[in-house]
Design a protein around this motif. Sequence first.
Motif, short mmCIF file in Angstrom:
data_model
loop_
_atom_site.label_atom_id
_atom_site.label_comp_id
_atom_site.label_asym_id
_atom_site.label_seq_id
_atom_site.Cartn_x
_atom_site.Cartn_y
_atom_site.Cartn_z
N LYS A 125 0.83 -1.21 0.00
CA LYS A 125 0.00 0.00 0.00
C LYS A 125 0.86 1.25 0.00
O LYS A 125 1.77 1.37 0.82
CB LYS A 125 -0.91 0.00 1.22
N SER A 202 -12.40 0.27 6.67
CA SER A 202 -11.45 1.27 7.20
C SER A 202 -11.24 1.08 8.70
O SER A 202 -10.20 1.44 9.24
CB SER A 202 -11.90 2.68 6.86
N GLU A 205 -8.62 -1.49 8.86
CA GLU A 205 -7.38 -0.84 8.39
C GLU A 205 -6.73 -0.07 9.53
O GLU A 205 -5.53 -0.16 9.74
CB GLU A 205 -7.71 0.19 7.29
N GLU A 209 -3.24 -0.49 11.38
CA GLU A 209 -2.34 0.66 11.41
C GLU A 209 -1.77 0.85 12.82
O GLU A 209 -0.60 1.18 13.01
CB GLU A 209 -3.15 1.90 11.00
#
Length: 514
Positions: A125, A202, A205, A209
């Motif tokens: 990414k 998200s 995600e 993260e």
Amino acid sequence: MEKFQESMYKLIVETSTNLPKDVRRAIAAAKIRENAGTRAAMSLDTITKNIKMADDNVSPICQDTGLPTFKIKVPVNVNQIEMKKAIKKAVADATRDTKLRPNSVDSITGDNSGDNLGEGTPVIKFEQWENDYIDVRLILKGGGCENKNIQYSLPAELEGLGRAGRDLDGIRKCIMHSVYQAQGQGCSAGFIGVGIGGDRTSGYELAKEMLFRSADDVNPNENLRKLEEYVMENANKLGIGTMGFGGETTLLGCKVGVINRIPASFFVSVAYNCWAYRRLGVKIDPVSGEIQEWLYQEGEDVDFDKMKEEAAAALEEKTEVRQVTLEAPITEEQIRELRVGDVVTINGMMHTGRDAIHKYLTDHDAPVDLNGQIIYHCGPVMAKDEEDNWVVKAAGPTTSIREEPYQGDIMKKFGIRAVIGKGGMGKKTLQALGEHGGVYLNAIGGAAQYYAECMQKVEGVDLMQFGIPEAMWHINVKGFTAVVTMDSHGNSLHQDVESSSLEKLAQFKEPVFK
Ligand SMILES: O=C(O)C[C@H](O)C(=O)O
Ligand code: SF4
């Protein structure tokens, strides 16, 4: 960018074989908290020994090198297409050199690509930024802990904790529950990344993260800092412990992030990472592609050797566990003598078998006689030596619960007496162990170097069509140690820890954050 591919190769090798300092410190702190002579302390001892061996051997810390995931920040004028090609080449090279296990499998046919490349793998990414260097972070997150990720949609009714509402206290309950539901199966003690808000994608995600934060940073958001501290203090009171054996440390780190959501949705997403928390990063020169700096390496290093000596001395003072040696073929009488808590040392033959093999054995004959034999739930990393013989490069256990639908029947069908794995199995297997005279042995998840060293000779392999991790390897071992956690008398340490931790979870029912 001539050196970029070489830099990525170095990053992969280092990530797979050398645990970062912040993670080592968290594990060392956990070790200090455990009382010497307990199963948790002994497991942590194996874990730290394994970390050291992986470093010395430049071999994978855990045989499951996960789904390589690269997160990259680039200055605006850098060619991302070229970078992707170089990363893929580096991944294939690292797989060939057995620093990564071939882990990319066609989801429908089960075919293993053999080089970790395939549709959707590795994950790469990119994000642009205005700094003048490239930042590459890599995480190798294995399947056992990935399977323990969980996403909550608030409001929710949670086992042990009751209603979790759409507020900070509801989030607190979700996080406590996420640690409980993982039990030891994601190779606890673990780290969690939590994403509050977003949508289903998200949110996860963001949770992942959070796993890129340093284990010892402090959250700048006051509410989240308090939440992280609360979870660290209280999740460890659940008593799940290392590998779910019970103990003082269940969680090694908790990092929480927040993003906005839309009015109708309220997700809390949790990414669980095992103790083998393999994530590193580098700063790269955008002209040469060379590594300028390694990330996550600040602060003090840990001397595991010194800690090991201290642990060994303490252990000598109090060895209350019963030690038994087994060699296949094993008789029913030998199995009936074993009890939960016994430490078993295995010499001689064992046969690996995981998902594909268990499914296969339900309606096929076994390629070798399994009567009285030992099955090891393991998908190793293998290499060929100069004489074309197979050698084991990394071989820790895999999560056994996936074989729950098959295990009992297969043991009975072939006369198998012992299975080795991790995380324990369920009611169906426990019942079969009693009826048939079988035992479940728990090895230390992630200790891939430690177990590979016990593996003296690969006598053969069958069912190679399933790929290296899923094939049936016939291996001669010496001094392979595991703990009886389910016996033929109806006892299961896993069941006991699960019910006692559920009782403890219920203590956290009352509101804390108003
Ligand atoms: O695939 C493996 O070898 C292990 C896996 O990561 C697991 O934890 O079950
Ligand atoms: S076996 Fe355990 S340590 Fe290895 S990747 Fe799976 S969860 Fe992590």
